[in-house]
Design an enzyme around this catalytic site. Structure first.
Site, mmCIF file in Angstrom:
data_model
loop_
_atom_site.group_PDB
_atom_site.id
_atom_site.type_symbol
_atom_site.label_atom_id
_atom_site.label_comp_id
_atom_site.label_asym_id
_atom_site.label_seq_id
_atom_site.Cartn_x
_atom_site.Cartn_y
_atom_site.Cartn_z
ATOM 1 N N VAL A 330 22.876 66.120 45.032
ATOM 2 C CA VAL A 330 21.419 66.012 45.031
ATOM 3 C C VAL A 330 21.000 64.586 45.392
ATOM 4 O O VAL A 330 20.020 64.383 46.112
ATOM 5 C CB VAL A 330 20.866 66.405 43.642
ATOM 6 C CG1 VAL A 330 19.366 66.136 43.561
ATOM 7 C CG2 VAL A 330 21.169 67.874 43.349
ATOM 8 N N ASP A 470 34.704 59.359 37.086
ATOM 9 C CA ASP A 470 33.402 58.742 36.846
ATOM 10 C C ASP A 470 32.893 59.052 35.433
ATOM 11 O O ASP A 470 33.120 60.144 34.897
ATOM 12 C CB ASP A 470 32.407 59.274 37.888
ATOM 13 C CG ASP A 470 31.009 58.731 37.708
ATOM 14 O OD1 ASP A 470 30.822 57.521 37.928
ATOM 15 O OD2 ASP A 470 30.110 59.508 37.321
ATOM 16 N N PHE A 471 32.200 58.112 34.817
ATOM 17 C CA PHE A 471 31.465 58.291 33.555
ATOM 18 C C PHE A 471 32.298 59.043 32.508
ATOM 19 O O PHE A 471 31.883 60.060 31.963
ATOM 20 C CB PHE A 471 30.157 59.050 33.824
ATOM 21 C CG PHE A 471 29.135 58.920 32.724
ATOM 22 C CD1 PHE A 471 28.430 57.740 32.571
ATOM 23 C CD2 PHE A 471 28.890 59.969 31.855
ATOM 24 C CE1 PHE A 471 27.482 57.623 31.548
ATOM 25 C CE2 PHE A 471 27.948 59.853 30.837
ATOM 26 C CZ PHE A 471 27.244 58.671 30.683
ATOM 27 N N GLU A 495 36.462 55.301 34.520
ATOM 28 C CA GLU A 495 35.369 54.339 34.353
ATOM 29 C C GLU A 495 34.817 54.465 32.934
ATOM 30 O O GLU A 495 33.954 55.287 32.669
ATOM 31 C CB GLU A 495 34.261 54.597 35.386
ATOM 32 C CG GLU A 495 33.102 53.618 35.268
ATOM 33 C CD GLU A 495 31.762 54.203 35.688
ATOM 34 O OE1 GLU A 495 30.864 53.420 36.045
ATOM 35 O OE2 GLU A 495 31.599 55.445 35.647
ATOM 36 N N GLY A 564 45.454 41.851 28.563
ATOM 37 C CA GLY A 564 46.212 41.128 27.559
ATOM 38 C C GLY A 564 46.932 42.041 26.581
ATOM 39 O O GLY A 564 47.855 41.599 25.882
ATOM 40 N N MET A 566 47.319 45.957 27.356
ATOM 41 C CA MET A 566 47.958 47.068 28.082
ATOM 42 C C MET A 566 47.882 46.808 29.582
ATOM 43 O O MET A 566 47.164 47.508 30.304
ATOM 44 C CB MET A 566 47.301 48.406 27.738
ATOM 45 C CG MET A 566 47.481 48.865 26.308
ATOM 46 S SD MET A 566 46.804 50.539 26.026
ATOM 47 C CE MET A 566 48.018 51.556 26.889
ATOM 48 N N HIS A 577 30.044 49.266 42.906
ATOM 49 C CA HIS A 577 28.764 49.732 43.448
ATOM 50 C C HIS A 577 27.629 49.705 42.411
ATOM 51 O O HIS A 577 26.453 49.687 42.788
ATOM 52 C CB HIS A 577 28.918 51.158 43.995
ATOM 53 C CG HIS A 577 29.309 52.147 42.953
ATOM 54 N ND1 HIS A 577 30.574 52.178 42.407
ATOM 55 C CD2 HIS A 577 28.614 53.141 42.338
ATOM 56 C CE1 HIS A 577 30.642 53.150 41.511
ATOM 57 N NE2 HIS A 577 29.469 53.743 41.442
ATOM 58 N N ASP A 578 27.969 49.734 41.121
ATOM 59 C CA ASP A 578 26.960 49.679 40.062
ATOM 60 C C ASP A 578 26.660 48.245 39.636
ATOM 61 O O ASP A 578 25.502 47.831 39.566
ATOM 62 C CB ASP A 578 27.441 50.455 38.835
ATOM 63 C CG ASP A 578 27.418 51.960 39.041
ATOM 64 O OD1 ASP A 578 26.487 52.447 39.705
ATOM 65 O OD2 ASP A 578 28.325 52.646 38.542
ATOM 66 N N GLN A 583 22.444 47.313 43.611
ATOM 67 C CA GLN A 583 21.972 47.643 42.263
ATOM 68 C C GLN A 583 22.025 46.411 41.348
ATOM 69 O O GLN A 583 21.097 46.172 40.577
ATOM 70 C CB GLN A 583 22.811 48.777 41.664
ATOM 71 C CG GLN A 583 22.684 50.086 42.407
ATOM 72 C CD GLN A 583 23.121 51.243 41.539
ATOM 73 O OE1 GLN A 583 22.323 51.860 40.843
ATOM 74 N NE2 GLN A 583 24.410 51.542 41.576
ATOM 75 N N ALA A 672 43.473 19.792 37.670
ATOM 76 C CA ALA A 672 44.613 20.090 36.801
ATOM 77 C C ALA A 672 45.773 19.144 37.046
ATOM 78 O O ALA A 672 46.717 19.102 36.265
ATOM 79 C CB ALA A 672 45.076 21.532 37.021
#
Length: 770
Positions: A330, A470-471, A495, A564, A566, A577-578, A583, A672
């Site tokens: 959609v 996703d989500f 994600e 740190g 896994m 993209h988000d 965006q 350094a």
């Protein structure tokens, strides 16, 4: 079907008396099987089942010799002159005799060998499905040879080379082996083998495959399908195999695609695992192959644009490309999917373009990662109450998929505003809510089966290798694990974007709760999936933005993100993209992006690059990322390499990665200093980042014997080195060793003295006052 009674014409007479028993081995060329099937021999004698499928003799094959099938030796009575048989195909378990497929045509006939003195015989019968010929090879155990002749054959009595690529030879040992005429089916098989390898190369040698007979006189199917190393150049063969491996996998993928709706899912998955290799996380580098606006580009064919970048991706060492959601949606970006099988409805391009892109990626050794959006789904029809909760699959070309993904309100979680009350389950206790579309009930078995079928179709029809879910906070992690087990991807990533911990002063230093959520999610998938390391992104961008590099070290001296804890399951990234693109929900500081990449590329975990940073920010920017990837690759640091953080101050982060250290990285505005030049060599560097690479030990050059030279009458000025010895110390992040000091210039030594002299003087003054 009833057995047919028309016997075949008898071959040349074997003459003599019937043998008491005959040991028969059947060899069949058959390509009519599908995974889970096997070839069987059924015939007129009790030993062959007496025409009853339940008593048929099974044949076996292997991946190396397929389509050749061979039975174990079957002992038949030689009381009768002939035995009739047919070849059938059915389930290998033999538990579905009513579904057996019989070959057509008249019954095949075995004519029993005879010997003047009785005794026994061994017979190898070879045939091909659909071909009428049966070829025999007989060995008489009573000492007589076939046809009544005895004794050793002369060495000149040999069959020459057959132009089809199949060789035969008459026995020279006097053991009674008979002649074997070539089958037309074997000729066809040899021609197919030649066609497979093309018109040039070592495999084109016509004698590269043989019909091999064991010492017992029976056909050795394994050896018959093995290239003769005496006729094949090993190096050329290796090159040929490498060149054809992708082609063979593609052919196997096409075969499984055609059969996937007619195969048990277990057998299908087993076959799929043979063509989709598990990703090696030590070498995996992913690129997100789109941004939020990519659907607008390329005149509606984004896939064509991505295909033009494949060579650049390969040169950079990218192994995986995450592509946008492939289905009709959609929303044009693809994250409100509706007809999941409708790939032509995507705004990124049609199915043919997507399949062409993935094929080209595979040819360059790059995997395709699909964006799997299944937390929610938009209905494309309304129910009687006007709710958009009727779903159609969008599949029109393959009738075997009819009904898959055709859902109603029953597929939606109870309590959802799109629900009609016919669902089975409420959302899980910790499921996040997505209000824009119906929330799918993943605990529903029909939903699980439909999604699993769709995922396998994406692999076998479209060509995808791996998943990006996703989500995933919207549904339970156990279902991500289930979908991975039901589709066998090369790897997967989820994600899981949750809120980090803040207080009045901003982002808290301790983000253990945030990364613990990621650890819990990964474990709940049964470790079938990795997760994007949002913890590292949040901490890293805060550190570089506010010059707070102390954030990059947790209370235990380790990196503060998921990597740190896994690292094998942490996919590190800078933006997507988000968070970035147009965006910009949570963007990384633009002027510090390369500092961020210097961190994630040199550190453990699986680095993921963003399209904009690689292809939209200029060639110089891309080349700097490429150099960072090169030193990661050349140094060979594993995905779980240890990190030794030597400094984490407000303006300097310094760490060595690997055991022994293979990379050294400094971030921040403070210098350094130079490390031990005997161990480290300079690597990529840029604004507020610098990388060193462990210097590879060079093999000492061979010493040449030279005539002794006269010793100088006096030492040359400046040639001797002053002997120094002290315990190594670190000054401003720079490790000072005796060797390092020996290698410094006068200017560098002066700077070190300027730093140390005030400290030494102060220490002496304090000591004097004690």
């Amino acid at each position: 079907p009833l057995p047919l009674g028309a016997p075949q014409s008898r071959p040349a007479s074997l003459g003599g008396m019937a043998a008491e028993s005959v040991s028969v081995t059947f060899h069949v060329e058959c390509t009519k099987t599908k995974p889970g099937d096997a070839v069987f021999i059924v015939g007129s004698t009790p030993e062959l089942g007496a025409w009853k499928v339940a008593g048929a003799v099974p044949c076996i094959t292997s991946r190396q010799v397929f389509p050749m099938w061979s039975s174990e030796a079957v002992t038949l009575s030689a009381a009768s002159e002939k035995v009739e048989f047919k070849v059938i195909v059915m389930a290998a378990s033999g538990d579905q005799p009513d579904k057996a497929t019989w070959e057509g045509g008249p019954n095949r006939v075995l004519h029993m060998p005879k010997t003047p003195s009785g005794g026994g015989a061994q017979l190898a019968a070879s045939c091909a499905w659909g071909e009428p010929e049966v070829t025999y090879r007989t060995k008489l155990t009573g000492g007589a040879s076939v046809g009544g002749g005895q004794g050793k054959r002369s060495s000149d009595d040999k069959m020459g080379r057959v132009e089809t690529g199949v060789h035969f030879q008459i026995d020279e040992t006097g053991d009674g082996l008979g002649e074997l005429k070539p089958l037309t089916s074997m000729t066809r098989m040899a021609s197919r083998n030649s066609a497979l390898v093309g018109s040039s190369g070592s495999m084109q040698k016509r004698g590269s495959r043989h019909m091999c007979i064991s010492n017992d006189g029976l056909l050795n199917a394994d050896m018959s399908r093995t290239p003769s190393l005496m006729l094949v150049d090993a190096d050329e063969l290796a090159e040929e195999v490498a060149a054809r491996s992708e082609e063979m996998e593609e052919l196997e993928r096409q075969k499984l695609n055609e059969m996937q709706r007619r195969m048990p899912s277990g057998s299908l998955l087993e076959s799929m695992r043979n063509i989709i290799d598990t990703a090696d996380k030590n070498n995996t580098v992913m690129l997100q192959g789109f941004n939020w606006e990519s659907w607008r580009a390329g005149g509606g064919d984004w896939y064509a644009i991505v295909q033009t970048k494949i060579q650049t991706m390969q040169d950079m060492g990218i192994t995986d490309v995450w592509l946008p959601p492939p289905s009709q949606s959609v929303a044009p970006q693809g994250y409100l999917p509706s007809q999941l099988f409708n790939i032509d409805g995507s705004k990124y391009g049609n199915q043919a373009s997507l399949e062409g892109l993935i094929k080209a990626m595979h040819e360059s050794g790059i995997r395709a990662v699909a964006d799997i959006v299944v937390n929610h789904r938009c209905g494309d029809k309304q129910d009687s109450q006007g709710r958009w909760n009727q779903f159609t699959s969008g599949m029109e070309s393959r009738p075997s998929f009819a009904g898959v993904m055709d859902w109603g309100g029953w597929a939606i979680t109870l309590g959802d505003k799109f629900s009609d009350g016919t669902g089975q389950h409420h959302p899980g206790q910790f499921d996040g809510k997505f209000d824009a579309a119906p929330d799918i009930d993943h605990a529903n078995k029909k939903v699980q089966e439909s999604i699993s079928i769709w995922l396998r179709w994406l692999q076998l029809q479209i060509g995808f290798d791996a998943w990006r879910f996703d989500f995933v906070k919207g549904y339970s992690a156990e279902f991500v694990g289930l979908y991975c087990k039901k589709s066998a991807p090369a790897w997967a990533v989820g994600e899981l974007w949750g809120d980090m911990q803040y207080d009045d002063s901003g982002l808290q230093h301790n983000q253990d709760r945030h990364r613990q959520d990621a650890v819990n999610w990964i474990n709940a998938t049964d470790k079938q999936s990795t997760a994007f390391d949002f913890t590292t992104k949040g901490v890293l961008q805060e550190a570089v933005k506010n010059c707070q590099y102390w954030r990059l070290k947790d209370s235990n001296g380790k990196p503060p993100g998921l990597l740190g804890w896994m690292p094998k399951h942490a996919v590190t990234f800078i933006d997507n993209h988000d968070t970035g693109s147009t965006q910009r929900h949570w963007p990384f500081p633009d002027d510090k992006v390369l500092v961020g990449y210097a961190y994630i590329i040199t550190h453990p975990g699986i680095p993921s690059l963003f399209w904009d940073h690689v292809f939209d920010w200029g060639e110089n920017h891309r080349n700097q990322i490429k150099e960072l990837l090169r030193v990661r690759r050349d140094s060979g640091i594993p995905v779980d390499a240890p990190v030794n953080i030597q400094c984490a101050d407000h303006d300097l982060y310094l760490a060595e990665i690997g055991n022994p250290p293979a990379l050294r990285v400094a971030l921040g505005p403070r210098q350094a200093g130079e490390p031990d030049r005997n161990y480290w060599s300079p690597g990529p560097a840029g604004n507020q980042f610098r990388v060193w690479v462990h210097r590879k030990e060079e093999k000492p050059a061979e010493k040449k014997t030279e005539a002794p030279k006269a010793a100088p009458t006096a030492p040359q000025a400046g040639s001797p080195k002053v002997a120094v010895s002290f315990t190594p110390i670190t000054v401003d992040g720079q490790q000072l060793t005796p060797n390092a000091v020996q290698g410094m210039s006068k200017d560098e030594l002066g700077k070190v003295c300027a730093k140390l002299e005030p400290v030494v003087k102060a220490a002496k003054d304090v000591m004097a006052s004690k």
